[in-house]
Design a protein around this motif. Structure first.
Motif, PDB file in Angstrom:
ATOM      1  N   PHE A 247       0.834  -1.211   0.000  1.00 36.44           N
ATOM      2  CA  PHE A 247       0.000   0.000   0.000  1.00 36.44           C
ATOM      3  C   PHE A 247       0.864   1.254   0.000  1.00 36.44           C
ATOM      4  O   PHE A 247       0.660   2.176  -0.798  1.00 36.44           O
ATOM      5  CB  PHE A 247      -0.920  -0.004   1.221  1.00 36.44           C
ATOM      6  CG  PHE A 247      -1.466   1.350   1.559  1.00 36.44           C
ATOM      7  CD1 PHE A 247      -2.467   1.933   0.804  1.00 36.44           C
ATOM      8  CD2 PHE A 247      -0.954   2.067   2.645  1.00 36.44           C
ATOM      9  CE1 PHE A 247      -2.961   3.199   1.106  1.00 36.44           C
ATOM     10  CE2 PHE A 247      -1.445   3.321   2.961  1.00 36.44           C
ATOM     11  CZ  PHE A 247      -2.445   3.892   2.188  1.00 36.44           C
ATOM     12  N   GLN A 248       1.829   1.309   0.898  1.00 36.59           N
ATOM     13  CA  GLN A 248       2.684   2.490   1.004  1.00 36.59           C
ATOM     14  C   GLN A 248       3.433   2.745  -0.290  1.00 36.59           C
ATOM     15  O   GLN A 248       3.532   3.894  -0.755  1.00 36.59           O
ATOM     16  CB  GLN A 248       3.675   2.322   2.156  1.00 36.59           C
ATOM     17  CG  GLN A 248       4.600   3.513   2.337  1.00 36.59           C
ATOM     18  CD  GLN A 248       5.388   3.445   3.624  1.00 36.59           C
ATOM     19  OE1 GLN A 248       5.036   4.075   4.613  1.00 36.59           O
ATOM     20  NE2 GLN A 248       6.485   2.696   3.612  1.00 36.59           N
ATOM     21  N   ALA A 249       3.943   1.691  -0.924  1.00 43.63           N
ATOM     22  CA  ALA A 249       4.665   1.851  -2.186  1.00 43.63           C
ATOM     23  C   ALA A 249       3.759   2.417  -3.270  1.00 43.63           C
ATOM     24  O   ALA A 249       4.162   3.294  -4.051  1.00 43.63           O
ATOM     25  CB  ALA A 249       5.245   0.508  -2.627  1.00 43.63           C
ATOM     26  N   ALA A 250       2.505   1.928  -3.337  1.00 40.82           N
ATOM     27  CA  ALA A 250       1.571   2.390  -4.368  1.00 40.82           C
ATOM     28  C   ALA A 250       1.255   3.874  -4.220  1.00 40.82           C
ATOM     29  O   ALA A 250       1.115   4.599  -5.209  1.00 40.82           O
ATOM     30  CB  ALA A 250       0.281   1.567  -4.309  1.00 40.82           C
ATOM     31  N   VAL A 251       1.158   4.331  -2.981  1.00 41.99           N
ATOM     32  CA  VAL A 251       0.872   5.750  -2.727  1.00 41.99           C
ATOM     33  C   VAL A 251       2.101   6.618  -2.977  1.00 41.99           C
ATOM     34  O   VAL A 251       2.047   7.623  -3.702  1.00 41.99           O
ATOM     35  CB  VAL A 251       0.369   5.940  -1.275  1.00 41.99           C
ATOM     36  CG1 VAL A 251       0.291   7.430  -0.929  1.00 41.99           C
ATOM     37  CG2 VAL A 251      -0.985   5.283  -1.089  1.00 41.99           C
ATOM     38  N   LEU A 252       3.224   6.227  -2.394  1.00 37.69           N
ATOM     39  CA  LEU A 252       4.413   7.080  -2.439  1.00 37.69           C
ATOM     40  C   LEU A 252       5.044   7.150  -3.826  1.00 37.69           C
ATOM     41  O   LEU A 252       5.578   8.199  -4.205  1.00 37.69           O
ATOM     42  CB  LEU A 252       5.437   6.607  -1.410  1.00 37.69           C
ATOM     43  CG  LEU A 252       4.987   6.621   0.055  1.00 37.69           C
ATOM     44  CD1 LEU A 252       6.162   6.296   0.968  1.00 37.69           C
ATOM     45  CD2 LEU A 252       4.362   7.955   0.433  1.00 37.69           C
TER      46      LEU A 252
END
Length: 339
Positions: A247-252
């Motif tokens: 999730f964090q990778a997709a956002v950042l």
């Protein structure tokens, strides 16, 4: 009037759930900064409850101001400027800080300077980096905002892109809640993602239409929820660390790509990070990598200046005042104030 560098600013911030007051000399020297956080109070509700926040601001504000004056080594009468956040934010919370600032300004005959909360977050970098000057490109990323902003002067900002639905910090909080991590979600996701592999559970990157600098995070949030539900229905164990990392990778990745691309296309040589999510360790690493490869200088505040604080409001108030801008006692809280 005193020399500008000797002006003393008393600043108040109460836009959400932090009651804060700071004393600054000039625009960038912080003499004191006091923050009374309500995080522990709102944890049990999984987010900020506006009415409860307002009540605690009312209870805390005078004691916080008194402590800031004491630590700053000044009396109320020695302040030259009274700066205060007047939007955006929770209207009840804003009104407590605004009413307090107005009372002090009226009682002491001092100029009142209303500050835009997002402008304050950008100005936090002037405190942290004494050599930083406009122009530059800023990314403001917090629980309520995700904006790419062109900063052409100390008081001149232009929003180039913003979120069309959830702010990044809001998405972090919601995903943390789904994963059972607690509140506030941003630091918890950041910490857990360190233990996971972002390639094991991948979520769609949302870039929107070509050339757009806007963001959309609601789809990623829904993707996480759908993944968890499908895994539960299939009886498979969920690796929360991998989900957090994915999730964090997709956002950042989207945030970093759009911000760096905008800086390169607009021929800006500096990128400035601001807001609570700017404290995210992975976000900083990704920006360091991308900016280093493209010859861009990167600036961001220390974590205490990323979250809501009054020092950043005092800095913004100073630059507004020295440009000849003040407000009168008709200044009102504007919860949806635009930048």
């Amino acid at each position: 009037m005193k020399e500008n560098r000797e002006l003393i600013t008393l600043a108040i911030e109460s836009s959400c759930d932090e009651t804060a007051c700071a004393v600054l000399r000039g625009g960038r020297e912080v003499l004191s900064s006091v923050i009374s956080s309500q995080t522990e109070i709102h944890k049990q509700y999984g987010g900020v409850v506006p009415e409860i926040a307002s009540r605690h601001h009312l209870t805390n504000i005078n004691a916080v101001v008194d402590e800031a004056l004491r630590r700053g080594g000044i009396s109320l009468g020695e302040a030259d400027i009274i700066g205060v956040t007047y939007g955006p934010g929770l209207v009840g919370a804003l009104l407590i800080g605004l009413a307090t600032a107005k009372a002090y300004a009226l009682a002491m005959g001092k100029p009142l300077v209303g500050v835009h909360h997002i402008h304050g977050h950008i100005c936090a970098n002037y405190i942290e980096h004494r050599d930083l000057e406009p122009p530059f490109l800023a990314l403001v990323i917090s629980g309520g905002h995700t904006n790419i902003v062109e900063v052409t002067g100390y008081n001149q900002c232009r929003v180039l892109g913003s979120t069309r639905d959830d702010a990044a910090g809001e998405a972090f909080d919601k995903v943390a809640r789904v994963l059972g991590l607690g509140y506030p979600g941003g630091p918890l996701i950041d910490r857990l993602a360190r233990e996971g592999d972002p390639r094991r559970v991948e979520f769609k990157r949302v870039f929107l239409e070509k050339g757009s600098l806007d963001f959309s995070f609601s789809g990623i949030k829904t993707g996480v929820l759908n993944y968890i539900n499908s895994e539960k229905q299939a009886g498979r164990e969920i690796n929360r660390a991998d989900v957090a990392a994915g999730f964090q990778a997709a956002v950042l990745e989207v945030i970093v790509a759009k911000t760096v691309s905008a800086a390169v296309n607009m021929k800006k040589d500096k990128i400035v990070l601001a807001g609570g999510v700017a404290a995210n360790s992975r976000l900083r690493e990704m920006f360091e990598e991308e900016c280093g490869g493209k010859g861009l200088r990167l600036f961001y505040p220390s974590p205490v200046l990323c979250t809501d604080n009054a020092a950043m409001i005092g800095c913004a108030a100073y630059y507004k005042y020295t440009a000849g801008e003040t407000d009168d006692l008709t200044l009102d809280a504007i919860p949806d104030l635009k930048l």
